[in-house]
Design a protein around this motif. Structure first.
Motif, PDB file in Angstrom:
ATOM      1  N   ALA A  74      -5.467  -2.753 -37.037  1.00 23.35           N
ATOM      2  CA  ALA A  74      -4.439  -2.798 -36.058  1.00 23.35           C
ATOM      3  C   ALA A  74      -4.366  -1.713 -35.079  1.00 23.35           C
ATOM      4  O   ALA A  74      -3.848  -1.703 -33.919  1.00 23.35           O
ATOM      5  CB  ALA A  74      -3.306  -2.654 -36.849  1.00 23.35           C
ATOM      6  N   ALA A  75      -5.101  -0.670 -35.188  1.00 24.05           N
ATOM      7  CA  ALA A  75      -4.845   0.545 -34.378  1.00 24.05           C
ATOM      8  C   ALA A  75      -6.234   0.815 -33.616  1.00 24.05           C
ATOM      9  O   ALA A  75      -6.612   1.703 -32.918  1.00 24.05           O
ATOM     10  CB  ALA A  75      -4.506   1.743 -35.206  1.00 24.05           C
ATOM     11  N   LEU A  76      -7.023  -0.230 -33.652  1.00 21.96           N
ATOM     12  CA  LEU A  76      -8.278   0.079 -33.029  1.00 21.96           C
ATOM     13  C   LEU A  76      -8.502  -0.680 -31.904  1.00 21.96           C
ATOM     14  O   LEU A  76      -8.670  -2.242 -31.685  1.00 21.96           O
ATOM     15  CB  LEU A  76      -9.449  -0.533 -34.013  1.00 21.96           C
ATOM     16  N   PRO A  77      -8.360  -0.132 -30.788  1.00 18.21           N
ATOM     17  CA  PRO A  77      -8.261  -0.749 -29.431  1.00 18.21           C
ATOM     18  C   PRO A  77      -9.486  -1.884 -29.085  1.00 18.21           C
ATOM     19  O   PRO A  77      -9.166  -2.756 -28.467  1.00 18.21           O
ATOM     20  CB  PRO A  77      -8.165   0.115 -28.196  1.00 18.21           C
ATOM     21  N   ASP A  78     -10.603  -1.425 -29.426  1.00 18.52           N
ATOM     22  CA  ASP A  78     -11.888  -2.171 -29.166  1.00 18.52           C
ATOM     23  C   ASP A  78     -12.210  -3.350 -30.120  1.00 18.52           C
ATOM     24  O   ASP A  78     -13.003  -4.262 -30.041  1.00 18.52           O
ATOM     25  CB  ASP A  78     -13.167  -1.367 -29.161  1.00 18.52           C
ATOM     26  N   ARG A  79     -11.148  -3.565 -31.070  1.00 18.25           N
ATOM     27  CA  ARG A  79     -11.179  -4.519 -32.104  1.00 18.25           C
ATOM     28  C   ARG A  79      -9.907  -5.480 -32.037  1.00 18.25           C
ATOM     29  O   ARG A  79      -9.748  -6.310 -32.896  1.00 18.25           O
ATOM     30  CB  ARG A  79     -11.201  -4.055 -33.342  1.00 18.25           C
ATOM     31  N   ALA A  80      -9.280  -5.728 -30.704  1.00 16.89           N
ATOM     32  CA  ALA A  80      -8.086  -6.096 -30.642  1.00 16.89           C
ATOM     33  C   ALA A  80      -8.284  -8.003 -30.556  1.00 16.89           C
ATOM     34  O   ALA A  80      -7.545  -8.611 -31.283  1.00 16.89           O
ATOM     35  CB  ALA A  80      -7.437  -5.921 -29.321  1.00 16.89           C
ATOM     36  N   GLU A  81      -9.364  -8.154 -30.124  1.00 21.71           N
ATOM     37  CA  GLU A  81      -9.736  -9.852 -30.558  1.00 21.71           C
ATOM     38  C   GLU A  81     -10.136  -9.885 -32.012  1.00 21.71           C
ATOM     39  O   GLU A  81      -9.396 -11.286 -32.405  1.00 21.71           O
ATOM     40  CB  GLU A  81     -11.011 -10.030 -29.768  1.00 21.71           C
ATOM     41  N   GLU A  82     -10.670  -9.207 -32.372  1.00 20.15           N
ATOM     42  CA  GLU A  82     -10.935  -9.551 -33.890  1.00 20.15           C
ATOM     43  C   GLU A  82      -9.640  -9.350 -34.843  1.00 20.15           C
ATOM     44  O   GLU A  82      -9.214 -10.270 -35.665  1.00 20.15           O
ATOM     45  CB  GLU A  82     -11.639  -8.406 -34.522  1.00 20.15           C
ATOM     46  N   PHE A  83      -8.803  -8.438 -34.447  1.00 17.83           N
ATOM     47  CA  PHE A  83      -7.332  -8.352 -34.912  1.00 17.83           C
ATOM     48  C   PHE A  83      -6.592  -9.576 -34.749  1.00 17.83           C
ATOM     49  O   PHE A  83      -6.012 -10.193 -35.629  1.00 17.83           O
ATOM     50  CB  PHE A  83      -6.569  -7.369 -34.462  1.00 17.83           C
ATOM     51  N   ARG A  84      -6.570 -10.380 -33.534  1.00 17.14           N
ATOM     52  CA  ARG A  84      -5.833 -11.483 -33.188  1.00 17.14           C
ATOM     53  C   ARG A  84      -6.373 -12.644 -34.051  1.00 17.14           C
ATOM     54  O   ARG A  84      -5.700 -13.322 -34.603  1.00 17.14           O
ATOM     55  CB  ARG A  84      -5.971 -11.817 -31.681  1.00 17.14           C
ATOM     56  N   ALA A  85      -7.687 -12.661 -34.492  1.00 18.72           N
ATOM     57  CA  ALA A  85      -8.205 -13.816 -35.179  1.00 18.72           C
ATOM     58  C   ALA A  85      -7.792 -13.410 -36.657  1.00 18.72           C
ATOM     59  O   ALA A  85      -7.604 -14.708 -37.366  1.00 18.72           O
ATOM     60  CB  ALA A  85      -9.752 -13.882 -35.147  1.00 18.72           C
ATOM     61  N   SER A  86      -7.525 -12.256 -36.819  1.00 16.50           N
ATOM     62  CA  SER A  86      -7.070 -12.034 -38.520  1.00 16.50           C
ATOM     63  C   SER A  86      -5.846 -12.450 -38.719  1.00 16.50           C
ATOM     64  O   SER A  86      -5.456 -13.027 -39.778  1.00 16.50           O
ATOM     65  CB  SER A  86      -7.298 -10.596 -38.635  1.00 16.50           C
TER      66      SER A  86
END
Ligand SMILES: O=C(O)C(=O)[C@H](O)CO
Ligand SMILES: [Mg+2]
Length: 256
Positions: A74-86
């Protein structure tokens, strides 16, 4: 009297995961929680819950690659797309299991990093919006950095202030007594101060994370405080049994 939820990630590990539901029921639990259900099809979990008459109290959103060291996104800007999928993945399991709340892990980042803080705020708004549409609460849990070095959300006051600032009606605090004691102490006052925003509680003895009542805190007094505060949620038993799980449950029966 709080409703205890067996944490099937840490308890009943004498059994394969899907067999832990029956073991928890046999031991007297009516609710379960675990970190991540994603190694199993949602239908398999739902079937165990139904067969055992268990309530699903909580589970976490997918954390990224746990084995590679991820502790949330959740706090990782470069993983935003992965977070949305999660979020989509977690909500599919929520639908199948009837869980009432999901825990969003922040990941490893610095709270002084403005981009991480912005990403975290955006992630919480996004997940609360999607979860709210499904009638779910979202909980965030401060975690001590002895157990999880570098974890972004490592302060209860920061978490409470962020919940107040965002004003999202379904964003609540996961008050893990074990982390509270290690991070701040002052457990009873913390419970009293944060009672209005608590969405889930977890317990384990400090410092060894074994059965409640075996550490430095008067866990029975803390559980009575939850009663006195009118807490009607679950208490997740997120501890590592010192021996066979079934042999260490007397502490809970004192509250039955
Ligand atoms: O670490 C804890 O206490 C938790 O509850 C997280 O969900 C898993 O690390
Ligand atoms: Mg916890």
């Amino acid at each position: 009297m709080p409703r205890f939820a067996a944490n099937l990630t840490m308890m009943f590990t004498e059994h394969e995961f899907l067999d832990r539901f029956a073991a928890a029921k046999k031991a007297g639990f009516d609710a379960v929680e675990y970190l991540f259900p994603y190694d199993q099809p949602p239908e398999a979990i739902a079937e165990r819950l139904r067969a055992q008459g268990l309530t699903q109290a909580l589970f976490n959103l997918p954390p990224g690659n746990w084995e590679a060291g991820d502790r949330g996104l959740a706090a990782l800007p470069d993983r935003a797309e992965e977070f949305r999928a999660s979020i989509d993945t977690a909500l599919r399991y929520a639908e199948a299991t009837g869980v009432g709340r999901v825990h969003v892990m922040s990941g490893l980042a610095s709270r002084q990093d403005v981009t991480a803080l912005t990403a975290y705020r955006d992630s919480l708004r996004r997940v609360c919006d999607a979860a709210g549409a499904q009638g779910l609460d979202v909980v965030i849990e401060p975690i001590n950095t002895r157990d999880m070095p570098g974890y972004f959300l490592d302060d209860f006051s920061f978490a409470a202030d962020l919940i107040a600032e965002l004003g999202l009606p379904n964003l609540k605090l996961q008050f893990d007594i074990y982390h509270r004691q290690i991070l701040h102490g002052d457990v009873l006052m913390g419970l009293r101060e944060m009672a209005p925003i608590i969405g889930h509680v977890q317990i384990a003895a400090v410092p060894d994370r074994h059965e409640p009542g075996t550490g430095e805190l008067d866990d029975a007094r803390i559980l009575r405080e939850l009663d006195a505060l009118g807490y009607e949620g679950f208490v997740g038993c997120e501890y590592r049994p010192a021996g066979r799980t079934e042999d260490g449950l007397d502490w809970m029966r004192a509250f039955a």
